[in-house]
Design an enzyme around this catalytic site. Sequence first.
Site, PDB file in Angstrom:
ATOM      1  N   CYS A  68       0.853  -1.197   0.000  1.00  0.00           N
ATOM      2  CA  CYS A  68       0.000   0.000   0.000  1.00  0.00           C
ATOM      3  C   CYS A  68       0.885   1.242   0.000  1.00  0.00           C
ATOM      4  CB  CYS A  68      -0.905  -0.010   1.235  1.00  0.00           C
ATOM      5  SG  CYS A  68      -1.962   1.444   1.306  1.00  0.00           S
ATOM      6  N   CYS A  72       0.788   4.807   6.916  1.00  0.00           N
ATOM      7  CA  CYS A  72       0.195   4.659   8.261  1.00  0.00           C
ATOM      8  C   CYS A  72       1.176   3.885   9.151  1.00  0.00           C
ATOM      9  CB  CYS A  72      -1.134   3.917   8.162  1.00  0.00           C
ATOM     10  SG  CYS A  72      -2.181   4.527   6.825  1.00  0.00           S
ATOM     11  N   CYS A  75       0.618   0.207  10.332  1.00  0.00           N
ATOM     12  CA  CYS A  75       0.103  -0.814   9.411  1.00  0.00           C
ATOM     13  C   CYS A  75       1.170  -1.709   8.779  1.00  0.00           C
ATOM     14  CB  CYS A  75      -0.724  -0.143   8.308  1.00  0.00           C
ATOM     15  SG  CYS A  75      -1.552  -1.389   7.285  1.00  0.00           S
ATOM     16  N   CYS A 112     -16.523  -8.991   5.859  1.00  0.00           N
ATOM     17  CA  CYS A 112     -15.837  -7.714   5.590  1.00  0.00           C
ATOM     18  C   CYS A 112     -14.585  -7.967   4.761  1.00  0.00           C
ATOM     19  CB  CYS A 112     -15.395  -7.061   6.893  1.00  0.00           C
ATOM     20  SG  CYS A 112     -16.708  -6.874   8.067  1.00  0.00           S
ATOM     21  N   CYS A 143     -19.451  -5.876   3.838  1.00  0.00           N
ATOM     22  CA  CYS A 143     -18.751  -4.642   4.216  1.00  0.00           C
ATOM     23  C   CYS A 143     -17.441  -4.645   3.439  1.00  0.00           C
ATOM     24  CB  CYS A 143     -18.469  -4.649   5.715  1.00  0.00           C
ATOM     25  SG  CYS A 143     -17.484  -3.242   6.271  1.00  0.00           S
ATOM     26  N   CYS A 203     -19.224   2.425   8.810  1.00  0.00           N
ATOM     27  CA  CYS A 203     -18.464   1.753   9.855  1.00  0.00           C
ATOM     28  C   CYS A 203     -17.207   2.597  10.040  1.00  0.00           C
ATOM     29  CB  CYS A 203     -18.117   0.327   9.412  1.00  0.00           C
ATOM     30  SG  CYS A 203     -16.990  -0.509  10.537  1.00  0.00           S
ATOM     31  N   ARG A 275     -17.693  -2.318  18.022  1.00  0.00           N
ATOM     32  CA  ARG A 275     -16.973  -3.579  17.774  1.00  0.00           C
ATOM     33  C   ARG A 275     -15.627  -3.610  18.502  1.00  0.00           C
ATOM     34  NH1 ARG A 275     -17.046  -3.643  12.604  1.00  0.00           N
ATOM     35  NH2 ARG A 275     -19.123  -4.516  12.717  1.00  0.00           N
TER      36      ARG A 275
HETATM   37  N1  SAM Z   1      -6.515   0.735   3.179  1.00  0.00           N
HETATM   38  C1  SAM Z   1      -7.787   0.974   3.722  1.00  0.00           C
HETATM   39  C2  SAM Z   1      -7.828   2.067   4.754  1.00  0.00           C
HETATM   40  O1  SAM Z   1      -6.827   2.332   5.370  1.00  0.00           O
HETATM   41  O2  SAM Z   1      -8.889   2.632   4.954  1.00  0.00           O
HETATM   42  C3  SAM Z   1      -8.458  -0.270   4.276  1.00  0.00           C
HETATM   43  C4  SAM Z   1      -7.632  -1.309   4.998  1.00  0.00           C
HETATM   44  S1  SAM Z   1      -6.878  -0.770   6.540  1.00  0.00           S
HETATM   45  C5  SAM Z   1      -5.843  -2.105   6.940  1.00  0.00           C
HETATM   46  C6  SAM Z   1      -8.256  -0.867   7.677  1.00  0.00           C
HETATM   47  C7  SAM Z   1      -8.020  -0.410   9.095  1.00  0.00           C
HETATM   48  O3  SAM Z   1      -7.290  -1.388   9.806  1.00  0.00           O
HETATM   49  C8  SAM Z   1      -7.228   0.851   9.317  1.00  0.00           C
HETATM   50  O4  SAM Z   1      -7.994   2.009   9.136  1.00  0.00           O
HETATM   51  C9  SAM Z   1      -6.800   0.714  10.778  1.00  0.00           C
HETATM   52  O5  SAM Z   1      -7.751   1.363  11.600  1.00  0.00           O
HETATM   53  C10 SAM Z   1      -6.823  -0.796  10.999  1.00  0.00           C
HETATM   54  N2  SAM Z   1      -5.473  -1.310  11.287  1.00  0.00           N
HETATM   55  C11 SAM Z   1      -4.472  -1.480  10.404  1.00  0.00           C
HETATM   56  N3  SAM Z   1      -3.359  -1.943  11.017  1.00  0.00           N
HETATM   57  C12 SAM Z   1      -3.669  -2.077  12.320  1.00  0.00           C
HETATM   58  C13 SAM Z   1      -2.922  -2.503  13.465  1.00  0.00           C
HETATM   59  N4  SAM Z   1      -1.646  -2.858  13.380  1.00  0.00           N
HETATM   60  N5  SAM Z   1      -3.558  -2.525  14.665  1.00  0.00           N
HETATM   61  C14 SAM Z   1      -4.857  -2.143  14.754  1.00  0.00           C
HETATM   62  N6  SAM Z   1      -5.594  -1.727  13.713  1.00  0.00           N
HETATM   63  C15 SAM Z   1      -5.013  -1.680  12.509  1.00  0.00           C
HETATM   64 FE1  SF4 Z   2      -2.711   1.259   3.445  1.00  0.00          FE
HETATM   65 FE2  SF4 Z   2      -2.590   0.090   5.801  1.00  0.00          FE
HETATM   66 FE3  SF4 Z   2      -2.880   2.707   5.681  1.00  0.00          FE
HETATM   67 FE4  SF4 Z   2      -4.936   1.080   4.902  1.00  0.00          FE
HETATM   68  S1  SF4 Z   2      -4.091   1.308   6.956  1.00  0.00           S
HETATM   69  S2  SF4 Z   2      -4.162   2.920   3.857  1.00  0.00           S
HETATM   70  S3  SF4 Z   2      -3.742  -0.628   4.039  1.00  0.00           S
HETATM   71  S4  SF4 Z   2      -1.096   1.543   4.963  1.00  0.00           S
END
Ligand code: SAM
Ligand code: SF4
Length: 335
Positions: A68, A72, A75, A112, A143, A203, A275
Amino acid sequence: MSTIAPIGSSVTEDNTVLRHDWSSPEVLRMFQRPFNDLLFTAHSIHRQNFDPNDVQISTLLSIKTGACPEDCKYCPQSVHYDTGLETEKLLPVEEVVAAAQAALAKGATRFCMGAAWRQPTDRNLSKVITLIEAVRETGMETCVTLGMLSDAQAQRLKTAGLDYYNHNLDTSQEYYPEVVSSRSYGDRLDTLKNVRDAGLNVCAGGIVGMGESRSDRAGLLVELANLPTHPQSVPINQLVRVAGTPMEGLDDLDELEFVRTIALARIMLPKSVVRLSAGRAEMSDSMQALCYFAGANSIFYGEQLLTTDNPEMDSDQQLFEQLGINRKSSADQVA
Ligand code: SAM
Ligand code: SF4
Ligand code: DTB
């Protein structure tokens, strides 16, 4: 007799007042209340609005994994960090439907699907629509979480019959730049508006344990509750500290602080399904039980979240039996 909505709030058909005028200082004061008082208030509100022994079950599947472009810091799927994750292209429809059928057989009511995109291209959105249509045929709610969406893209998902779109605010406006630099809080709010305006169920929630302060946790809840309508579903994630991400070495969040966050979500968002999301694999049974008492009434069920571990299904089932919790057979949990 119907209740008149005070300024800054709305009233539901059963006369519950939904406030959209919370302030951070007010919420911080509630955070500081004695634990028993806070939990008593949250649980009373929970009982007024839901069957307190019902929990809705969702199952997650990563339909496109890793690489990606966003940064973040929490992530494992960001291209900016080396977490050893194997990337995977968009999954074929047969594989997704098989996973949905397996989740349905295990008692999930919602499926989801998550994709590691900043924003889907229109071509990829067409492919996801094929997946949504196929999953809907199993009878499950659908979802998806695909990153940012334009208004036209949100409309296309609505037309395809999607039930929920997940898009998290993650933290407060103030702390957000410490967590993500490749997009802004305003971008997140714009997508939520597009999703809401398309008539999709929203959500939206966040993550705690990212080194934010209590006032950031209050700020996140204020943002969610002060949206024009409360999100129907509110995931509260505890950070999963993944090796290779900049957040891997952060300290544990105090367990009771997490429970307080759930209690406040319940108080401020009385009709939303809250949730208990990521991070359960590191939570004790007693901590999860406190979260259910404080107002959590949904979980992700299944051995994996998107890329990280979730509790074994047997241990969730055992805890549900110990607590006398029923899996809700539909999303309608109103008492
Ligand atoms: N890329 C899209 C986005 O960011 O909206 C969808 C997938 S992203 C992985 C979905 C959510 O997973 C993120 O908004 C974050 O809140 C949660 N998430 C990702 N990594 C995480 C982690 N290590 N611990 C807890 N929540 C996490
Ligand atoms: Fe990409 Fe992870 Fe950020 Fe979602 S949370 S936008 S998958 S880096
Ligand atoms: C949400 O709030 N939590 C889920 C779901 N929405 C998409 C994702 C949690 C991801 C945890 C890290 C992982 O497994 O990759």
